[in-house]
Scaffold this active site. Structure first.
Site, PDB file in Angstrom:
ATOM      1  N   SER A 142      44.437   7.865  53.502  1.00 53.11           N
ATOM      2  CA  SER A 142      43.469   7.676  54.698  1.00 53.11           C
ATOM      3  C   SER A 142      42.482   8.679  54.536  1.00 53.11           C
ATOM      4  O   SER A 142      42.694   9.820  53.883  1.00 53.11           O
ATOM      5  CB  SER A 142      44.253   7.792  55.743  1.00 53.11           C
ATOM      6  OG  SER A 142      43.680   7.913  57.040  1.00 53.11           O
ATOM      7  N   TYR A 155      51.266  11.987  60.667  1.00 49.68           N
ATOM      8  CA  TYR A 155      50.296  10.970  59.690  1.00 49.68           C
ATOM      9  C   TYR A 155      49.519  11.946  58.784  1.00 49.68           C
ATOM     10  O   TYR A 155      49.374  11.457  57.547  1.00 49.68           O
ATOM     11  CB  TYR A 155      49.808  10.227  60.632  1.00 49.68           C
ATOM     12  CG  TYR A 155      48.853   8.955  60.002  1.00 49.68           C
ATOM     13  CD1 TYR A 155      49.659   7.619  59.727  1.00 49.68           C
ATOM     14  CD2 TYR A 155      47.476   9.019  59.727  1.00 49.68           C
ATOM     15  CE1 TYR A 155      49.025   6.838  59.188  1.00 49.68           C
ATOM     16  CE2 TYR A 155      46.814   7.873  59.000  1.00 49.68           C
ATOM     17  CZ  TYR A 155      47.560   6.963  58.724  1.00 49.68           C
ATOM     18  OH  TYR A 155      46.877   5.776  58.255  1.00 49.68           O
TER      19      TYR A 155
HETATM   20  P1  NAD Z   1      49.660  -3.041  59.257  1.00 47.89           P
HETATM   21  O1  NAD Z   1      50.641  -2.657  60.357  1.00 47.89           O
HETATM   22  O2  NAD Z   1      48.836  -4.133  59.419  1.00 47.89           O
HETATM   23  O3  NAD Z   1      50.771  -3.398  57.825  1.00 47.89           O
HETATM   24  C1  NAD Z   1      51.800  -2.687  57.462  1.00 47.89           C
HETATM   25  C2  NAD Z   1      52.679  -3.223  56.701  1.00 47.89           C
HETATM   26  O4  NAD Z   1      53.819  -2.475  56.249  1.00 47.89           O
HETATM   27  C3  NAD Z   1      53.420  -4.370  57.751  1.00 47.89           C
HETATM   28  O5  NAD Z   1      53.415  -5.516  57.082  1.00 47.89           O
HETATM   29  C4  NAD Z   1      54.733  -3.777  58.001  1.00 47.89           C
HETATM   30  O6  NAD Z   1      55.688  -4.682  58.055  1.00 47.89           O
HETATM   31  C5  NAD Z   1      54.958  -2.957  56.419  1.00 47.89           C
HETATM   32  N1  NAD Z   1      55.972  -1.813  56.712  1.00 47.89           N
HETATM   33  C6  NAD Z   1      56.076  -0.898  57.657  1.00 47.89           C
HETATM   34  N2  NAD Z   1      57.111  -0.393  57.376  1.00 47.89           N
HETATM   35  C7  NAD Z   1      57.625  -0.492  56.215  1.00 47.89           C
HETATM   36  C8  NAD Z   1      58.898  -0.009  55.346  1.00 47.89           C
HETATM   37  N3  NAD Z   1      59.448   0.806  55.957  1.00 47.89           N
HETATM   38  N4  NAD Z   1      59.131  -0.702  54.192  1.00 47.89           N
HETATM   39  C9  NAD Z   1      58.242  -1.988  53.899  1.00 47.89           C
HETATM   40  N5  NAD Z   1      57.199  -2.375  54.765  1.00 47.89           N
HETATM   41  C10 NAD Z   1      56.876  -1.885  55.583  1.00 47.89           C
HETATM   42  O7  NAD Z   1      48.910  -1.672  58.595  1.00 47.89           O
HETATM   43  P2  NAD Z   1      47.578  -1.550  57.928  1.00 47.89           P
HETATM   44  O8  NAD Z   1      46.498  -1.021  58.769  1.00 47.89           O
HETATM   45  O9  NAD Z   1      47.220  -2.733  56.938  1.00 47.89           O
HETATM   46  O10 NAD Z   1      48.036  -0.242  57.184  1.00 47.89           O
HETATM   47  C11 NAD Z   1      48.558  -0.324  55.679  1.00 47.89           C
HETATM   48  C12 NAD Z   1      48.317   1.002  55.072  1.00 47.89           C
HETATM   49  O11 NAD Z   1      46.854   1.579  55.269  1.00 47.89           O
HETATM   50  C13 NAD Z   1      49.054   2.240  55.890  1.00 47.89           C
HETATM   51  O12 NAD Z   1      49.570   3.135  54.910  1.00 47.89           O
HETATM   52  C14 NAD Z   1      48.068   2.896  56.662  1.00 47.89           C
HETATM   53  O13 NAD Z   1      48.534   4.275  56.927  1.00 47.89           O
HETATM   54  C15 NAD Z   1      46.955   2.611  55.820  1.00 47.89           C
HETATM   55  N6  NAD Z   1      45.693   3.060  56.537  1.00 47.89           N
HETATM   56  C16 NAD Z   1      45.309   2.135  57.541  1.00 47.89           C
HETATM   57  C17 NAD Z   1      44.186   2.277  58.205  1.00 47.89           C
HETATM   58  C18 NAD Z   1      43.655   1.542  59.411  1.00 47.89           C
HETATM   59  O14 NAD Z   1      42.749   1.910  60.135  1.00 47.89           O
HETATM   60  N7  NAD Z   1      44.388   0.281  59.413  1.00 47.89           N
HETATM   61  C19 NAD Z   1      43.271   3.406  57.711  1.00 47.89           C
HETATM   62  C20 NAD Z   1      43.582   4.230  56.833  1.00 47.89           C
HETATM   63  C21 NAD Z   1      44.963   4.121  56.012  1.00 47.89           C
END
Ligand code: NAD
Length: 260
Positions: A142, A155
């Site tokens: 991130s 985080y």
């Molecule tokens: P999201 O909530 O849409 O998807 C996350 C997925 O992870 C879900 O399907 C959930 O069921 C799964 N998950 C959660 N805990 C789990 C576990 N213990 N084991 C297996 N699966 C699990 O979130 P997203 O925004 O797509 O985030 C995905 C990644 O991207 C994360 O690591 C997040 O930190 C990172 N990220 C997101 C953003 C953003 O702005 N959305 C920015 C930077 C980084």
């Protein structure tokens, strides 16, 4: 030939958001994504969506913090396809609270999903990658791998930690042709971010519109959210690397929020 023809790629957290987009994009280029997620129903739907378009995909139930479930998901993948070429360690959650009030249980839960999850999935896949002398590992970092924000202590800590893990893997994996990278997105409109907007508005006592404009997108060059496609472009770039030239590096994908 498609870039990922026949490549088997475990993508954790691929039932939703960024991980789902990565799985769809890998499949669109001939890859076989293994949709590894806590939510097996949603993982099955992503796999069905890929199969409906003529691709192949495999949904597995996996809590990335549970060593036995991780080992089983990897073993089932090996039993079905005989190899794991790519790991995208992406599963993650967000919990926002001021440090002074952060419940210890929430701190541990968040670190476990991001860091234990990355460690356990990496370890389980590496055995097979080392044997095959091929592997491409991409961690979902991130901007918070490089930068801090209020209310996000575990985080920010976890996302910085992934950079360290990736650098160690880059050094240990090179002799086995295993590369390691971190992709560091800015804010992407996924369920993870949609949930934070009202939470941050309440914590900071400002409107939701202000959270978007003056907190989340304040430092971007163009006031734009990063998209799941923007992130997938960077992940697929590293996943397709011809050798270990880029190994150990991280890429920020954030519309200029953070400039390296
Ligand atoms: P999201 O909530 O849409 O998807 C996350 C997925 O992870 C879900 O399907 C959930 O069921 C799964 N998950 C959660 N805990 C789990 C576990 N213990 N084991 C297996 N699966 C699990 O979130 P997203 O925004 O797509 O985030 C995905 C990644 O991207 C994360 O690591 C997040 O930190 C990172 N990220 C997101 C953003 C953003 O702005 N959305 C920015 C930077 C980084």
């Amino acid at each position: 030939m498609s870039r990922f023809q026949g490549r088997v790629a475990i993508v954790t957290g691929a039932a939703s958001g960024i991980g789902k987009e990565i799985a769809l994009r890998l499949a669109a280029e001939g890859g076989i994504p293994v949709i590894a997620d806590l939510n097996l129903d949603a993982a099955g739907k992503t796999a069905a969506e890929i199969k409906a378009k003529g691709g192949d995909a495999f949904a597995v139930a996996m809590n990335v913090t549970d060593e036995a479930e991780v080992e089983k998901g990897v073993a089932d993948t090996i039993a079905k396809y005989g190899k794991i070429d790519i790991l995208v360690s992406n599963a993650g959650i967000q919990i926002v609270k001021p440090l002074v009030d952060f419940p210890f249980a929430d701190w541990k839960k968040l670190l476990a999903i991001h860091l234990d999850g990355a460690f356990l999935t990496t370890k389980a896949c590496l055995k097979h990658m080392y044997k095959a002398k091929y592997g491409r590992v991409v961690y979902m970092g991130s901007v918070h791998s490089k930068e801090a924000s209020k209310l996000k202590a575990p985080y920010v800590t976890a996302k910085h930690g992934l950079i360290g893990l990736s650098k160690v893997l880059a050094k240990e994996g090179a002799e086995f042709n295993v590369s390691s990278n971190v992709v560091c997105p800015g804010f992407v409109r996924t369920p993870l971010v949609d949930k934070q907007i009202p939470e941050q508005a309440a914590e900071l006592k400002i409107s939701e519109a202000d959270v978007i404009k003056n907190v989340m997108l304040k430092d971007t060059v163009d006031g734009q959210f990063t998209t799941t496609d923007d992130v997938a472009d960077a992940v697929l770039f590293y996943a397709a690397a011809r050798n270990t030239v880029h190994s150990g590096q991280s890429a920020v994908v954030s519309h200029g929020w953070f400039m390296q």
